[in-house]
Motif scaffolding. Structure first.
Motif, short mmCIF file in Angstrom:
data_model
loop_
_atom_site.label_atom_id
_atom_site.label_comp_id
_atom_site.label_asym_id
_atom_site.label_seq_id
_atom_site.Cartn_x
_atom_site.Cartn_y
_atom_site.Cartn_z
N UNK A 1 -13.57 7.81 31.88
CA UNK A 1 -12.44 7.50 30.99
C UNK A 1 -11.64 8.78 30.78
N UNK A 2 -10.33 8.70 31.06
CA UNK A 2 -9.48 9.87 30.82
C UNK A 2 -8.99 9.80 29.38
N UNK A 3 -9.58 10.58 28.55
CA UNK A 3 -9.18 10.60 27.14
C UNK A 3 -9.51 11.97 26.59
N UNK B 1 -16.92 13.99 21.22
CA UNK B 1 -16.25 14.31 22.48
C UNK B 1 -16.45 13.22 23.52
N UNK B 2 -15.63 13.29 24.54
CA UNK B 2 -15.68 12.37 25.67
C UNK B 2 -16.87 12.79 26.55
N UNK B 3 -17.86 11.93 26.69
CA UNK B 3 -19.01 12.27 27.54
C UNK B 3 -19.07 11.37 28.77
N UNK B 4 -17.91 10.82 29.14
CA UNK B 4 -17.88 10.13 30.44
C UNK B 4 -17.72 11.19 31.52
N UNK C 1 -11.13 15.42 31.31
CA UNK C 1 -11.27 15.30 29.86
C UNK C 1 -12.70 15.04 29.42
N UNK C 2 -13.58 14.70 30.36
CA UNK C 2 -14.97 14.41 30.00
C UNK C 2 -15.89 15.53 30.47
N UNK C 3 -17.06 15.16 30.94
CA UNK C 3 -18.04 16.18 31.34
C UNK C 3 -18.33 16.09 32.83
N UNK C 4 -17.36 15.52 33.58
CA UNK C 4 -17.56 15.33 35.02
C UNK C 4 -17.82 16.63 35.77
N UNK C 5 -17.28 17.73 35.25
CA UNK C 5 -17.45 19.00 35.94
C UNK C 5 -18.70 19.77 35.53
N UNK D 1 -16.34 2.91 26.07
CA UNK D 1 -17.69 3.46 25.94
C UNK D 1 -17.78 4.94 26.30
N UNK D 2 -18.35 5.71 25.43
CA UNK D 2 -18.67 7.13 25.61
C UNK D 2 -17.44 8.03 25.73
N UNK D 3 -16.25 7.50 25.36
CA UNK D 3 -15.05 8.32 25.47
C UNK D 3 -14.81 9.20 24.24
N UNK D 4 -15.67 9.09 23.22
CA UNK D 4 -15.57 9.98 22.07
C UNK D 4 -14.45 9.61 21.11
N UNK D 5 -14.16 10.54 20.18
CA UNK D 5 -13.07 10.32 19.24
C UNK D 5 -13.49 9.76 17.90
N UNK D 6 -14.80 9.58 17.69
CA UNK D 6 -15.27 9.07 16.39
C UNK D 6 -15.17 10.21 15.37
N UNK D 7 -14.61 9.91 14.21
CA UNK D 7 -14.43 10.94 13.18
C UNK D 7 -15.68 11.06 12.31
N UNK D 8 -16.10 12.27 12.06
CA UNK D 8 -17.20 12.52 11.12
C UNK D 8 -16.66 13.34 9.97
#
Lengths: 167, 433
Positions: free
Chosen positions: B149-151, B86-89, B94-98, B69-76
């Motif tokens: 999620x680290x992705x 993008x990864x929005x965890x 790799x996400x938006x934690x920062x 969930x919310x780790x991104x990677x869906x192709x458009x």
């Protein structure tokens, strides 16, 4: 909790509304003549009748059946058309492995009930959704015509006759 | 020469002034109307969860079935290349934690990420710009409460000049206005909440509003229908003939909550996703608000309007179990339909087993180009609504392009009473999407 009218009897079943009718018939009611094939209404093995109409029980949620009468392969021989179809099936010796055949017989019976003298096109339209991996289609077509007319369509087998009768 | 240079300087200065004026950020925090499912008094995580669903973040930020969930990677896949979500965890690396609150709010409402680079409007900041700061931060709080999620994000595959993110500043100057939702005091609170649900959160316009040559939304033609990723997003204006003006309020609400409205439509494709991930979770009050708002969208004909024949001759000449009234020319289509389709859809289009399989009266079967019929045949339908699976097998692997085209044209003729124009080439193009 649902009360289903199955083969003339009321059966009370305690199952979720979205359980497919096939599961209810086989696992809860205990009528295992109806078979599971593909599970996505593409093969016809699970065909039963709802008020005489053939439906695929594997995708039919039990909650949407209501008061409609369910007929399965176990009771199809009690209708005149079902009887004719079953006799023709034996006379022509349609069955090979047999897995799809309860569905074939249900679809064929529904066809003869609404179209007593079906053309090849009628048979195609009614039976195309029932797949037979043994390829008994030629005999299925012959048996349907034979059930309709009562006249032999192809070479007859010798197994016909009352159950238990010696050939 | 001097004069000419002076002219150049003036043009550059005017251009720069225009660029900055048009890229001005709305400094207001913004205020959302009352949303029944996310009352201001509720816990911030509960609000965030509801708003995240209403904004349908998951549909684009989670790879169906296999993705976390919310780790991104869906192709458009777009005409100029492929963009990956993008990864929005809250993973810091790799996400938006920062990201700070301000970083997140700027990304969602202005389309500029934490490093100052522009996002592409595949991410609908063009709609989310209307969100209130409080709502955006509730969404952030909810996302940050979920497993990290680290992705690593996948690089976009865009050709020059589309791979130049700075160029989006010019696109924004032309097609994007940073602007918070403004309540219309002349309308009811319900309408305002519907407008916010449709515009700021649900971003209906991103698919349903036609796009101009620069891929900007044609707001003068709002919600009149568009085609994207090979699917048609239909006209949802109040037009009684070409939009949804002819549907009852209950039918629109039923469609939004379940993805099916008897005699009108069954959702599949991207709209199926919107129902499955987002719309089915709205409270009945919020669904009603959405309906109230959609009722007031000015009627428009839109591009390629679909004329619905509610009484198609061939389907009416058929029974549930036997066909009638078909033109003999498309024997291949009929044969395919009888083998693969009739046991659920039935020859009279009434739909068996589940009413969702009914075809008559839908825009899909009445569209001679058969965009959505073709897509449904190729991809099938697989979604979960109200804890029940909604399923139609995908036939893309089973049939050739010629067969899919014949089947689509048969369906259009039989259930829409129209000459379908689907060619094997069209089918091949849809497969390649």
């Amino acid at each position: 909790m649902f009360v289903l009218r199955v083969n003339g009897e009321d059966r009370t079943v305690d199952v979720p509304a979205d359980m497919p009718l096939l599961w209810v018939l086989r696992d809860v009611v205990g009528l295992t003549g109806t078979k599971f094939g593909c599970g996505i209404a593409q093969c016809g093995a699970c065909t039963v009748h709802l008020d005489g109409q053939p439906i695929r029980s594997c995708v039919m949620p039990v909650g949407s059946i209501g008061q409609k009468a369910i007929t399965t392969i176990e009771a199809i021989g009690e209708t005149p058309e079902g009887q004719k179809v079953q006799k023709a099936w034996l006379d022509v010796d349609v069955v090979q492995c047999g897995y799809c055949q309860s569905g074939q017989i249900m679809s064929a019976t529904a066809l003869l009930t609404r179209t007593p003298n079906p053309s090849d096109a009628d048979i195609d339209a009614a039976m195309s959704g029932n797949i037979c991996r043994c390829g008994t289609y030629v005999r299925i077509r012959a048996a349907i015509k034979q059930a309709a007319t009562g006249k032999p369509e192809v070479m007859q087998t010798i197994v016909s006759g009352p159950a238990g009768g010696a050939p | 020469m001097k004069r000419f240079l002076g002219f150049i300087v003036i043009v550059v200065v005017l251009g720069a002034v225009a660029y900055f004026l048009l890229n001005r950020t709305d400094k207001n925090d913004g205020a959302a109307p009352a949303i029944a499912g996310a009352p201001a008094t509720a816990d911030v995580l509960a609000r965030g969860e509801y708003l995240t669903r209403a904004a349908d973040c998951i549909a684009c930020h989670t790879v169906p079935e296999t993705g976390k969930p919310f780790a991104g990677g869906v192709a458009f896949k777009l005409p100029f290349g492929t963009i990956y979500s993008s990864n929005i965890t809250a993973d810091a690396e790799t996400g938006i934690g920062g990201w700070s609150d301000d970083d997140f709010v700027r990304a969602v409402r202005e389309g500029v990420r934490n490093d100052g680079k522009h996002l592409y409007p595949a991410f609908p900041y063009t709609s989310y710009t209307q969100l209130s700061r409080a709502d955006v931060l509730a969404i952030k709080a909810y996302l940050f409460s979920l497993p990290k999620v680290k992705q690593a994000d996948r690089d976009n595959d865009l050709s020059f000049p589309f791979n130049q993110r700075w160029a989006m500043g010019f696109w924004n100057a032309a097609f994007f206005r940073s602007q918070r939702f403004v309540a219309d005091a002349s309308k009811s609170p319900e309408w305002n909440s519907g407008a916010y649900l449709a515009g700021a959160l649900g971003h209906c316009a991103e698919c349903h509003t036609p796009r101009n040559i620069g891929f900007g939304l044609e707001n003068s033609n709002a919600l009149a229908g568009e085609e994207l990723q090979g699917w048609r997003a239909y006209n949802i204006t109040s037009d009684p003939k070409y939009g949804i003006g002819g549907w009852s309020d209950d039918q629109v609400a039923q469609y939004l909550r379940t993805g099916h409205a008897d005699g009108h439509a069954s959702a599949s494709g991207p709209m199926g996703e919107a129902i499955a991930h987002s719309l089915q979770f709205l409270t009945p009050e919020d669904t009603a608000a959405l309906v109230a708002y959609l009722r007031t969208v000015p009627a428009r004909e839109g591009k390629h309007p679909v004329d619905i024949d509610a009484r198609p001759v061939a389907a009416l000449a058929s029974t549930n179990a036997a066909p009638g009234g078909d033109d003999a020319a498309n024997a291949m289509g009929l044969r395919l339909f009888e083998g693969a389709c009739a046991s659920c859809h039935q020859w009279n289009g009434a739909g068996q087993q589940v009413s969702r399989a009914s075809l008559i009266g839908t825009r899909g079967v009445n569209d001679p180009k058969g965009a959505n019929v073709t897509q449904a045949i190729l991809q099938g339908v697989k979604m979960r609504v109200n804890d029940t699976d909604v399923y139609m097998p995908a036939f893309g692997h089973a049939y050739t392009d010629t067969e899919v085209a014949a089947l689509a044209n048969y369906v259009i003729a039989h259930f829409g009473n129209k000459q379908g124009t689907v060619t094997p080439d069209d089918v091949a193009k849809k497969r390649a999407l």
